[in-house]
Design an enzyme around this catalytic site. Structure first.
Site, PDB file in Angstrom:
ATOM      1  N   TYR A   1      17.622  -5.103  -3.618  1.00  0.00           N
ATOM      2  CA  TYR A   1      18.130  -6.438  -3.292  1.00  0.00           C
ATOM      3  C   TYR A   1      17.252  -7.166  -2.274  1.00  0.00           C
ATOM      4  O   TYR A   1      17.738  -8.047  -1.557  1.00  0.00           O
ATOM      5  CB  TYR A   1      19.571  -6.340  -2.780  1.00  0.00           C
ATOM      6  CG  TYR A   1      20.592  -6.188  -3.903  1.00  0.00           C
ATOM      7  CD1 TYR A   1      20.785  -7.204  -4.836  1.00  0.00           C
ATOM      8  CD2 TYR A   1      21.367  -5.039  -4.013  1.00  0.00           C
ATOM      9  CE1 TYR A   1      21.713  -7.084  -5.855  1.00  0.00           C
ATOM     10  CE2 TYR A   1      22.312  -4.908  -5.036  1.00  0.00           C
ATOM     11  CZ  TYR A   1      22.481  -5.940  -5.954  1.00  0.00           C
ATOM     12  OH  TYR A   1      23.406  -5.825  -6.960  1.00  0.00           O
TER      13      TYR A   1
ATOM     14  N   LYS B   1      29.028  -1.447 -10.781  1.00  0.00           N
ATOM     15  CA  LYS B   1      28.919  -1.212  -9.341  1.00  0.00           C
ATOM     16  C   LYS B   1      29.980  -0.203  -8.859  1.00  0.00           C
ATOM     17  O   LYS B   1      30.962   0.050  -9.570  1.00  0.00           O
ATOM     18  CB  LYS B   1      29.023  -2.551  -8.605  1.00  0.00           C
ATOM     19  CG  LYS B   1      27.840  -3.496  -8.908  1.00  0.00           C
ATOM     20  CD  LYS B   1      27.936  -4.775  -8.093  1.00  0.00           C
ATOM     21  CE  LYS B   1      26.729  -5.693  -8.332  1.00  0.00           C
ATOM     22  NZ  LYS B   1      26.769  -6.904  -7.485  1.00  0.00           N
TER      23      LYS B   1
ATOM     24  N   HIS C   1      26.413  -5.908 -12.226  1.00  0.00           N
ATOM     25  CA  HIS C   1      25.144  -6.610 -11.988  1.00  0.00           C
ATOM     26  C   HIS C   1      24.491  -6.922 -13.324  1.00  0.00           C
ATOM     27  O   HIS C   1      24.631  -6.159 -14.284  1.00  0.00           O
ATOM     28  CB  HIS C   1      24.194  -5.717 -11.173  1.00  0.00           C
ATOM     29  CG  HIS C   1      22.781  -6.221 -11.133  1.00  0.00           C
ATOM     30  ND1 HIS C   1      22.356  -7.163 -10.214  1.00  0.00           N
ATOM     31  CD2 HIS C   1      21.702  -5.937 -11.916  1.00  0.00           C
ATOM     32  CE1 HIS C   1      21.068  -7.427 -10.434  1.00  0.00           C
ATOM     33  NE2 HIS C   1      20.658  -6.696 -11.461  1.00  0.00           N
TER      34      HIS C   1
ATOM     35  N   ASN D   1      31.687  -7.379  -6.659  1.00  0.00           N
ATOM     36  CA  ASN D   1      31.932  -8.223  -7.835  1.00  0.00           C
ATOM     37  C   ASN D   1      31.674  -7.509  -9.164  1.00  0.00           C
ATOM     38  O   ASN D   1      31.199  -8.100 -10.120  1.00  0.00           O
ATOM     39  CB  ASN D   1      31.119  -9.524  -7.722  1.00  0.00           C
ATOM     40  CG  ASN D   1      29.631  -9.258  -7.669  1.00  0.00           C
ATOM     41  OD1 ASN D   1      29.212  -8.104  -7.610  1.00  0.00           O
ATOM     42  ND2 ASN D   1      28.837 -10.305  -7.711  1.00  0.00           N
TER      43      ASN D   1
ATOM     44  N   GLU E   1      13.606  -4.361 -12.936  1.00  0.00           N
ATOM     45  CA  GLU E   1      14.836  -3.657 -12.560  1.00  0.00           C
ATOM     46  C   GLU E   1      15.085  -2.436 -13.434  1.00  0.00           C
ATOM     47  O   GLU E   1      15.590  -1.411 -12.955  1.00  0.00           O
ATOM     48  CB  GLU E   1      16.027  -4.624 -12.635  1.00  0.00           C
ATOM     49  CG  GLU E   1      15.956  -5.721 -11.583  1.00  0.00           C
ATOM     50  CD  GLU E   1      17.173  -6.635 -11.572  1.00  0.00           C
ATOM     51  OE1 GLU E   1      17.253  -7.485 -10.673  1.00  0.00           O
ATOM     52  OE2 GLU E   1      18.050  -6.504 -12.460  1.00  0.00           O
TER      53      GLU E   1
HETATM   54  P1  ADP Z   1      24.137 -12.068  -9.052  1.00  0.00           P
HETATM   55  O1  ADP Z   1      24.548 -10.627  -8.838  1.00  0.00           O
HETATM   56  O2  ADP Z   1      25.185 -12.844  -9.806  1.00  0.00           O
HETATM   57  O3  ADP Z   1      22.756 -12.213  -9.639  1.00  0.00           O
HETATM   58  P2  ADP Z   1      22.972 -12.792  -6.488  1.00  0.00           P
HETATM   59  O4  ADP Z   1      21.691 -12.231  -7.001  1.00  0.00           O
HETATM   60  O5  ADP Z   1      22.960 -14.166  -5.908  1.00  0.00           O
HETATM   61  O6  ADP Z   1      24.109 -12.757  -7.607  1.00  0.00           O
HETATM   62  O7  ADP Z   1      23.558 -11.836  -5.359  1.00  0.00           O
HETATM   63  C1  ADP Z   1      23.435 -10.444  -5.448  1.00  0.00           C
HETATM   64  C2  ADP Z   1      24.752  -9.806  -5.041  1.00  0.00           C
HETATM   65  O8  ADP Z   1      25.015 -10.095  -3.660  1.00  0.00           O
HETATM   66  C3  ADP Z   1      25.988 -10.346  -5.758  1.00  0.00           C
HETATM   67  O9  ADP Z   1      26.188  -9.775  -7.042  1.00  0.00           O
HETATM   68  C4  ADP Z   1      27.093  -9.987  -4.787  1.00  0.00           C
HETATM   69  O10 ADP Z   1      27.398  -8.584  -4.863  1.00  0.00           O
HETATM   70  C5  ADP Z   1      26.413 -10.271  -3.454  1.00  0.00           C
HETATM   71  N1  ADP Z   1      26.657 -11.647  -3.023  1.00  0.00           N
HETATM   72  C6  ADP Z   1      26.041 -12.763  -3.467  1.00  0.00           C
HETATM   73  N2  ADP Z   1      26.516 -13.881  -2.858  1.00  0.00           N
HETATM   74  C7  ADP Z   1      27.471 -13.460  -2.000  1.00  0.00           C
HETATM   75  C8  ADP Z   1      28.354 -14.133  -1.080  1.00  0.00           C
HETATM   76  N3  ADP Z   1      28.327 -15.467  -0.937  1.00  0.00           N
HETATM   77  N4  ADP Z   1      29.221 -13.380  -0.364  1.00  0.00           N
HETATM   78  C9  ADP Z   1      29.250 -12.031  -0.502  1.00  0.00           C
HETATM   79  N5  ADP Z   1      28.441 -11.328  -1.344  1.00  0.00           N
HETATM   80  C10 ADP Z   1      27.571 -12.031  -2.099  1.00  0.00           C
HETATM   81 MG    MG Z   2      20.902 -11.732  -8.835  1.00  0.00          MG
END
Ligand code: ADP
Ligand code: MG
Length: 176
Positions: A54, A13, A123, A120, A134
């Protein structure tokens, strides 16, 4: 031997791509784990593309923040191949929420390079099915069905896999 050889989409990211040593160590980790980099592309997402990618999160409190973040700078997309790759890549990344992960799995990618719950680090697809969708999103020219038919066996075997340092991807050719 019940493992399934497959593909996943990984993204470095924007907040991670600006840290070259982080990118380097993520690539080293991928290679050390015998995960293969099949495709690689650096790209800048438009707001509409990020919103589409997303879409499952539309309406959640972090959605706008997430789309803004994902369009804030270039990212690096990888198609990764390996045994149980969806699960393994997600395990290497660590859990989604960085503030928690920094304490609970500090050695994971998100534990080391995540900046916030939104920023974070990386992905990973959440299933083999979403991985194919994807991968198509970032590499529309890639024919996954053909790849499985013509190339997966060579990578699965592993003996003729070569890492091209200049391209930063693995290739595999059947021995003549
Ligand atoms: P992942 O990326 O682990 O599959 P998700 O699909 O649930 O997680 O969420 C997509 C992205 O949205 C996350 O990687 C993160 O960047 C963001 N995100 C998810 N949950 C939160 C949260 N509680 N607060 C802020 N950002 C979040
Ligand atoms: Mg996800």
């Amino acid at each position: 031997m019940n493992s399934t050889f497959g593909l996943t989409l990984a993204l470095v990211k924007p907040s991670t791509l600006v840290r070259p040593h982080a990118v380097q160590s993520i690539i080293e980790l991928i290679r050390k784990e015998n995960i293969y980099i099949i495709q690689r592309k650096q790209t800048l997402l438009s707001p509409s593309c990020a919103a589409e990618f997303y879409r499952e999160h539309e309406g959640k409190f972090f959605y706008n923040r997430l789309v803004t973040y994902m369009t804030s700078g270039p990212l690096l997309a990888f198609t990764l191949a390996g045994n149980d790759i969806v699960t393994r890549w997600r395990a290497l990344m660590g859990p989604t929420k960085v503030y928690k992960t920094q304490h609970e799995v500090p050695s994971s990618i998100r534990g080391r390079y995540g900046i916030s719950d939104t920023r974070n680090a990386t992905h990973g697809s959440d299933s083999s099915e979403s991985a194919l969708t994807e991968i198509k999103f970032f590499f529309p020219e890639f024919d996954a069905e053909k790849w499985f038919k013509d190339h997966a066996g060579c990578f699965r075997m592993g003996t003729n896999v070569h890492f091209d340092e200049s391209k930063g991807i693995h290739s595999c050719s059947e021995a003549a």
